[in-house]
Design a protein around this motif. Sequence first.
Motif, PDB file in Angstrom:
ATOM      1  N   PRO A  35       0.831  -1.213   0.000  1.00  0.00           N
ATOM      2  CA  PRO A  35       0.000   0.000   0.000  1.00  0.00           C
ATOM      3  C   PRO A  35       0.864   1.261   0.000  1.00  0.00           C
ATOM      4  CG  PRO A  35      -0.244  -1.233   2.071  1.00  0.00           C
ATOM      5  CD  PRO A  35       0.726  -1.994   1.224  1.00  0.00           C
ATOM      6  N   ASN A  36       0.259   2.380  -0.241  1.00  0.00           N
ATOM      7  CA  ASN A  36       1.006   3.638  -0.197  1.00  0.00           C
ATOM      8  C   ASN A  36       1.716   3.760   1.152  1.00  0.00           C
ATOM      9  OD1 ASN A  36       0.227   4.485  -2.724  1.00  0.00           O
ATOM     10  ND2 ASN A  36      -1.628   5.462  -1.965  1.00  0.00           N
ATOM     11  N   GLY A  37       2.965   4.149   1.088  1.00  0.00           N
ATOM     12  CA  GLY A  37       3.710   4.355   2.328  1.00  0.00           C
ATOM     13  C   GLY A  37       4.371   3.094   2.859  1.00  0.00           C
ATOM     14  N   LEU A 201       5.355  -5.839   0.466  1.00  0.00           N
ATOM     15  CA  LEU A 201       5.801  -5.073   1.638  1.00  0.00           C
ATOM     16  C   LEU A 201       4.593  -4.558   2.397  1.00  0.00           C
ATOM     17  CD1 LEU A 201       8.592  -2.430   0.952  1.00  0.00           C
ATOM     18  CD2 LEU A 201       8.770  -4.691   1.966  1.00  0.00           C
ATOM     19  N   GLY A 202       4.676  -4.594   3.700  1.00  0.00           N
ATOM     20  CA  GLY A 202       3.666  -3.958   4.536  1.00  0.00           C
ATOM     21  C   GLY A 202       4.400  -3.267   5.656  1.00  0.00           C
ATOM     22  N   ARG A 203       4.200  -1.986   5.800  1.00  0.00           N
ATOM     23  CA  ARG A 203       4.832  -1.228   6.877  1.00  0.00           C
ATOM     24  C   ARG A 203       6.352  -1.406   6.884  1.00  0.00           C
ATOM     25  NH1 ARG A 203       2.061  -1.482  12.802  1.00  0.00           N
ATOM     26  NH2 ARG A 203       3.140   0.305  13.681  1.00  0.00           N
ATOM     27  N   GLY A 204       6.910  -1.447   5.675  1.00  0.00           N
ATOM     28  CA  GLY A 204       8.366  -1.546   5.568  1.00  0.00           C
ATOM     29  C   GLY A 204       8.903  -2.959   5.694  1.00  0.00           C
ATOM     30  N   ARG A 205       8.037  -3.901   6.093  1.00  0.00           N
ATOM     31  CA  ARG A 205       8.516  -5.274   6.308  1.00  0.00           C
ATOM     32  C   ARG A 205       8.116  -6.179   5.161  1.00  0.00           C
ATOM     33  NH1 ARG A 205       6.321  -5.319  11.923  1.00  0.00           N
ATOM     34  NH2 ARG A 205       7.835  -4.011  13.017  1.00  0.00           N
ATOM     35  N   LEU A 293      -3.001  -9.481   3.759  1.00  0.00           N
ATOM     36  CA  LEU A 293      -1.550  -9.594   3.976  1.00  0.00           C
ATOM     37  C   LEU A 293      -0.971  -8.309   4.533  1.00  0.00           C
ATOM     38  CD1 LEU A 293      -0.103 -11.305   0.753  1.00  0.00           C
ATOM     39  CD2 LEU A 293       0.090 -12.129   3.080  1.00  0.00           C
ATOM     40  N   THR A 294      -1.475  -7.185   4.039  1.00  0.00           N
ATOM     41  CA  THR A 294      -0.849  -5.909   4.379  1.00  0.00           C
ATOM     42  C   THR A 294      -1.713  -5.090   5.339  1.00  0.00           C
ATOM     43  OG1 THR A 294      -1.831  -4.860   2.448  1.00  0.00           O
ATOM     44  CG2 THR A 294       0.362  -5.780   2.156  1.00  0.00           C
ATOM     45  N   ALA A 295      -2.646  -5.778   6.031  1.00  0.00           N
ATOM     46  CA  ALA A 295      -3.619  -5.054   6.867  1.00  0.00           C
ATOM     47  C   ALA A 295      -2.940  -4.103   7.850  1.00  0.00           C
ATOM     48  CB  ALA A 295      -4.492  -6.050   7.611  1.00  0.00           C
ATOM     49  N   ASP A 296      -1.865  -4.562   8.452  1.00  0.00           N
ATOM     50  CA  ASP A 296      -1.157  -3.718   9.424  1.00  0.00           C
ATOM     51  C   ASP A 296      -0.746  -2.399   8.827  1.00  0.00           C
ATOM     52  OD1 ASP A 296      -1.318  -5.500  11.346  1.00  0.00           O
ATOM     53  OD2 ASP A 296       0.808  -6.097  11.356  1.00  0.00           O
TER      54      ASP A 296
END
Length: 310
Positions: A35-37, A201-205, A293-296
């Motif tokens: 996601p964005n960011g 990627l989610g939150r950089g991870r 997957l990227t909910a966080d």
Amino acid sequence: MITLRGLTKRFGGVTAVDDLTVEIRPGQVTGFLGPNGAGKSTTMRMVLGLDRPTAGQALVNGRDYRTLRHPLYEVGALLDATGVHPARSGVAHLRAMARSNGVPERRVAQVLDLVGLDARAAGKPGRALSLGMGQRLGIAGALLGDPPVLLLDEPVNGLDPDGVRWIRGFTRRLADEGRTVLVSSHLMSEMQQTADRLVVLGRGRLVADAPLAELIAARPAASVRVRGPEPAALAALGDRLAAEGATVTADEGGMSVAGSTAGRVGDLAHEMGVRLHELTPVAPSLEEAFLELTADSVEYAAGPTGGGTR
Ligand SMILES: Nc1ncnc2c1ncn2[C@@H]1O[C@H](COP(=O)(O)OP(=O)(O)OP(=O)(O)O)[C@@H](O)[C@H]1O
């Protein structure tokens, strides 16, 4: 080949990229999804030596970008639309790029041809270029040194359907030529059409790193649709499933069962002598699987600290 090892980037209190270890291989289009960011652009910028990692390494063909003697011959990138000065023509832009990077000027005509820009389009000033032409010009610039590694950051953003089709076909061709092609997007639907492999990627991870087909196959079935000609028998089956812990929702002509499997519902129906006309696992869409997957990171992006400035 792009190798990321423990790659980390912090901006003040924001961890944009968090201990990312992944290998992006040649001969494939690797989709870089999040996601964005989520940290996609920051990762690409570190690969290109534009941002310095806080920790870890980003290597192009085994080397740190800053140690490459002829970077344009090793890696090409499309980071934002074109970077062409509004008053300068596309061809002048490419010639200047070629000159300052030791690329022979004849290569300019070759790359314009590769991306399908004719002399008239290439002669227009930057301000007169459409977004689609700008993207083609940007990709022409990335190809000047005929590099084995290409990074394209959200290349289809804002393009019309023709432009999108062209980018898809072109990235495929580049990968088929044996190049390493990393394409970022925040849209699963886009990646589904383009990528062989996904790095999510989610939150950089790192959230996932797998072939697209594997990620699709691994989606859990969200529910099972059950229909049958005998409402009372079906209701009894629903009660038994609910007693086992499934969530049963009656709908027209049948029911939807979450928290069980088609196999279990079928076995139980057989055991109870309930006639069924339909037993269908309903998988979540890829877009839903991706959001899961990227909910966080989605929460993070929507939260008060999510929209940091660059
Ligand atoms: N120069 C910077 N200074 C401070 N924070 C930054 C900087 N660059 C990026 N960030 C922050 O780092 C995080 C990751 O941003 P990044 O642009 O890499 O994400 P992205 O996945 O590419 O998203 P987008 O598609 O919106 O560009 C975000 O929280 C962003 O605000």
